[in-house]
Write a protein that holds these residues in place. Sequence first.
Motif, PDB file in Angstrom:
ATOM      1  N   GLY A  43      -2.102  12.077   3.392  1.00  0.00           N
ATOM      2  CA  GLY A  43      -2.871  12.855   4.352  1.00  0.00           C
ATOM      3  C   GLY A  43      -4.033  13.616   3.734  1.00  0.00           C
ATOM      4  N   ARG A  44      -4.406  13.251   2.522  1.00  0.00           N
ATOM      5  CA  ARG A  44      -5.523  13.938   1.843  1.00  0.00           C
ATOM      6  C   ARG A  44      -6.718  13.025   1.633  1.00  0.00           C
ATOM      7  N   GLY A  45      -6.704  11.885   2.288  1.00  0.00           N
ATOM      8  CA  GLY A  45      -7.859  10.987   2.189  1.00  0.00           C
ATOM      9  C   GLY A  45      -7.772   9.983   1.060  1.00  0.00           C
TER      10      GLY A  45
ATOM     11  N   TYR B 148      -4.828   2.052   9.434  1.00  0.00           N
ATOM     12  CA  TYR B 148      -5.659   0.861   9.200  1.00  0.00           C
ATOM     13  C   TYR B 148      -6.745   0.732  10.275  1.00  0.00           C
TER      14      TYR B 148
ATOM     15  N   GLY C 158      -5.639   7.394   0.654  1.00  0.00           N
ATOM     16  CA  GLY C 158      -5.471   6.026   1.136  1.00  0.00           C
ATOM     17  C   GLY C 158      -6.815   5.448   1.570  1.00  0.00           C
ATOM     18  N   ARG C 159      -7.567   6.241   2.318  1.00  0.00           N
ATOM     19  CA  ARG C 159      -8.907   5.817   2.744  1.00  0.00           C
ATOM     20  C   ARG C 159      -9.791   5.553   1.521  1.00  0.00           C
TER      21      ARG C 159
ATOM     22  N   MET D 157       0.862  -1.196   0.000  1.00  0.00           N
ATOM     23  CA  MET D 157       0.000   0.000   0.000  1.00  0.00           C
ATOM     24  C   MET D 157       0.898   1.244   0.000  1.00  0.00           C
TER      25      MET D 157
ATOM     26  N   VAL E  19       0.914   5.603  -0.992  1.00  0.00           N
ATOM     27  CA  VAL E  19       0.332   6.854  -1.475  1.00  0.00           C
ATOM     28  C   VAL E  19       1.494   7.779  -1.857  1.00  0.00           C
TER      29      VAL E  19
ATOM     30  N   PRO F 150       4.215   2.425  12.159  1.00  0.00           N
ATOM     31  CA  PRO F 150       3.704   3.811  12.107  1.00  0.00           C
ATOM     32  C   PRO F 150       2.387   3.953  11.333  1.00  0.00           C
TER      33      PRO F 150
ATOM     34  N   LYS G 188      -8.316   3.105  11.677  1.00  0.00           N
ATOM     35  CA  LYS G 188      -9.411   4.022  11.291  1.00  0.00           C
ATOM     36  C   LYS G 188     -10.321   3.394  10.251  1.00  0.00           C
TER      37      LYS G 188
ATOM     38  N   ARG H 107       3.113  -1.705   8.640  1.00  0.00           N
ATOM     39  CA  ARG H 107       4.260  -1.088   9.294  1.00  0.00           C
ATOM     40  C   ARG H 107       3.738  -0.394  10.550  1.00  0.00           C
TER      41      ARG H 107
HETATM   42  C1  LIG Z   1      -0.055   5.100   5.432  1.00  0.00           C
HETATM   43  C2  LIG Z   1      -0.703   5.620   4.143  1.00  0.00           C
HETATM   44  C3  LIG Z   1      -1.013   4.442   3.239  1.00  0.00           C
HETATM   45  C4  LIG Z   1      -1.997   6.356   4.515  1.00  0.00           C
HETATM   46  O1  LIG Z   1      -2.595   6.926   3.346  1.00  0.00           O
HETATM   47  P1  LIG Z   1      -3.026   8.484   3.345  1.00  0.00           P
HETATM   48  O2  LIG Z   1      -3.648   8.796   2.046  1.00  0.00           O
HETATM   49  O3  LIG Z   1      -1.847   9.287   3.740  1.00  0.00           O
HETATM   50  O4  LIG Z   1      -4.110   8.487   4.518  1.00  0.00           O
HETATM   51  P2  LIG Z   1      -5.552   9.204   4.501  1.00  0.00           P
HETATM   52  O5  LIG Z   1      -5.353  10.654   4.247  1.00  0.00           O
HETATM   53  O6  LIG Z   1      -6.476   8.464   3.595  1.00  0.00           O
HETATM   54  O7  LIG Z   1      -5.977   8.983   6.023  1.00  0.00           O
HETATM   55  C5  LIG Z   1      -7.183   8.358   6.407  1.00  0.00           C
HETATM   56  C6  LIG Z   1      -7.315   8.526   7.905  1.00  0.00           C
HETATM   57  O8  LIG Z   1      -6.219   7.848   8.567  1.00  0.00           O
HETATM   58  C7  LIG Z   1      -5.469   8.789   9.338  1.00  0.00           C
HETATM   59  N1  LIG Z   1      -4.058   8.432   9.176  1.00  0.00           N
HETATM   60  C8  LIG Z   1      -3.336   8.470   8.037  1.00  0.00           C
HETATM   61  N2  LIG Z   1      -2.081   8.025   8.259  1.00  0.00           N
HETATM   62  C9  LIG Z   1      -2.027   7.717   9.584  1.00  0.00           C
HETATM   63  C10 LIG Z   1      -1.008   7.192  10.427  1.00  0.00           C
HETATM   64  N3  LIG Z   1       0.214   6.891   9.955  1.00  0.00           N
HETATM   65  N4  LIG Z   1      -1.297   6.993  11.745  1.00  0.00           N
HETATM   66  C11 LIG Z   1      -2.540   7.277  12.237  1.00  0.00           C
HETATM   67  N5  LIG Z   1      -3.560   7.761  11.466  1.00  0.00           N
HETATM   68  C12 LIG Z   1      -3.292   7.972  10.164  1.00  0.00           C
HETATM   69  C13 LIG Z   1      -5.772  10.149   8.773  1.00  0.00           C
HETATM   70  O9  LIG Z   1      -5.598  11.165   9.744  1.00  0.00           O
HETATM   71  C14 LIG Z   1      -7.223   9.990   8.349  1.00  0.00           C
HETATM   72  O10 LIG Z   1      -8.064  10.126   9.453  1.00  0.00           O
HETATM   73  P3  LIG Z   1      -9.513  10.838   9.293  1.00  0.00           P
HETATM   74  O11 LIG Z   1     -10.172  10.200   8.097  1.00  0.00           O
HETATM   75  O12 LIG Z   1     -10.184  10.550  10.583  1.00  0.00           O
HETATM   76  O13 LIG Z   1      -9.217  12.278   9.044  1.00  0.00           O
HETATM   77  C15 LIG Z   1       0.217   6.620   3.384  1.00  0.00           C
HETATM   78  O14 LIG Z   1       0.449   7.749   4.191  1.00  0.00           O
HETATM   79  C16 LIG Z   1       1.556   6.040   2.953  1.00  0.00           C
HETATM   80  O15 LIG Z   1       1.689   5.572   1.818  1.00  0.00           O
HETATM   81  N6  LIG Z   1       2.561   6.111   3.830  1.00  0.00           N
HETATM   82  C17 LIG Z   1       3.917   5.655   3.509  1.00  0.00           C
HETATM   83  C18 LIG Z   1       3.978   4.182   3.176  1.00  0.00           C
HETATM   84  C19 LIG Z   1       3.322   3.283   4.177  1.00  0.00           C
HETATM   85  O16 LIG Z   1       3.545   3.372   5.375  1.00  0.00           O
HETATM   86  N7  LIG Z   1       2.507   2.375   3.646  1.00  0.00           N
HETATM   87  C20 LIG Z   1       1.806   1.417   4.447  1.00  0.00           C
HETATM   88  C21 LIG Z   1       2.664   0.239   4.584  1.00  0.00           C
HETATM   89  S1  LIG Z   1       1.874  -0.957   5.639  1.00  0.00           S
END
Ligand SMILES: CC(C)(COP(=O)(O)OP(=O)(O)OC[C@H]1O[C@@H](n2cnc3c(N)ncnc32)[C@H](O)[C@@H]1OP(=O)(O)O)[C@@H](O)C(=O)NCCC(=O)NCCS
Length: 145
Positions: A82-84, A117, A86-87, A74, A76, A112, A119, A110
Amino acid sequence: MPQFREIAHNSDDYRRACRLRQAVLRSPLGLDLFQEDLAGEADQLHFGLFEAAELLACVVAKPTSPTAVQLRQMAVDPTQQGRGYGRRLLGSVEPALVERGYTSVTLHARVPAIGFYEKLGYRLVGGEFEEVGIAHVEMQKDLDG
Ligand SMILES: CC(C)(COP(=O)(O)OP(=O)(O)OC[C@H]1O[C@@H](n2cnc3c(N)ncnc32)[C@H](O)[C@@H]1OP(=O)(O)O)[C@@H](O)C(=O)NCCC(=O)NCCS
């Protein structure tokens, strides 16, 4: 408005997704996705969220039984986190999986990313373990069609 679509294995979009996965998930760890054996990915499902031709987010679903998949890789785009997106991606992937008869999803998160997930309704199953040199936990969600 971003568009969700399935990505065909070995298509231009698949190569785009591999480049995003390399940038987000491998390069920061000093690893090279393109040195890994990706042959098994021909039998896995690939999904992306696109803004025109630009790939915002992607994920892979690996069937582990006729009713279960493991989500992997996964990612982004770093400029779009942080723009929604991933959700939104998983919000489209889950019904697409239900349509194909899958009712259970597991993934190795992971540490962090656990809160992300959680949520989305995934819950921890078991303790931490190491993968690609960093701490992960297994998470699970039942999909109700
Ligand atoms: C982790 C990841 C997939 C999340 O996708 P994203 O588009 O940034 O997340 P979103 O904006 O869709 O967030 C959805 C919700 O989760 C929350 N959230 C996002 N990342 C979070 C985190 N690391 N810890 C806690 N909450 C988190 C957001 O605040 C949001 O909450 P809300 O809907 O109540 O406002 C993305 O940031 C990413 O690619 N990170 C780097 C790679 C990684 O870690 N991949 C996952 C490997 S397991």
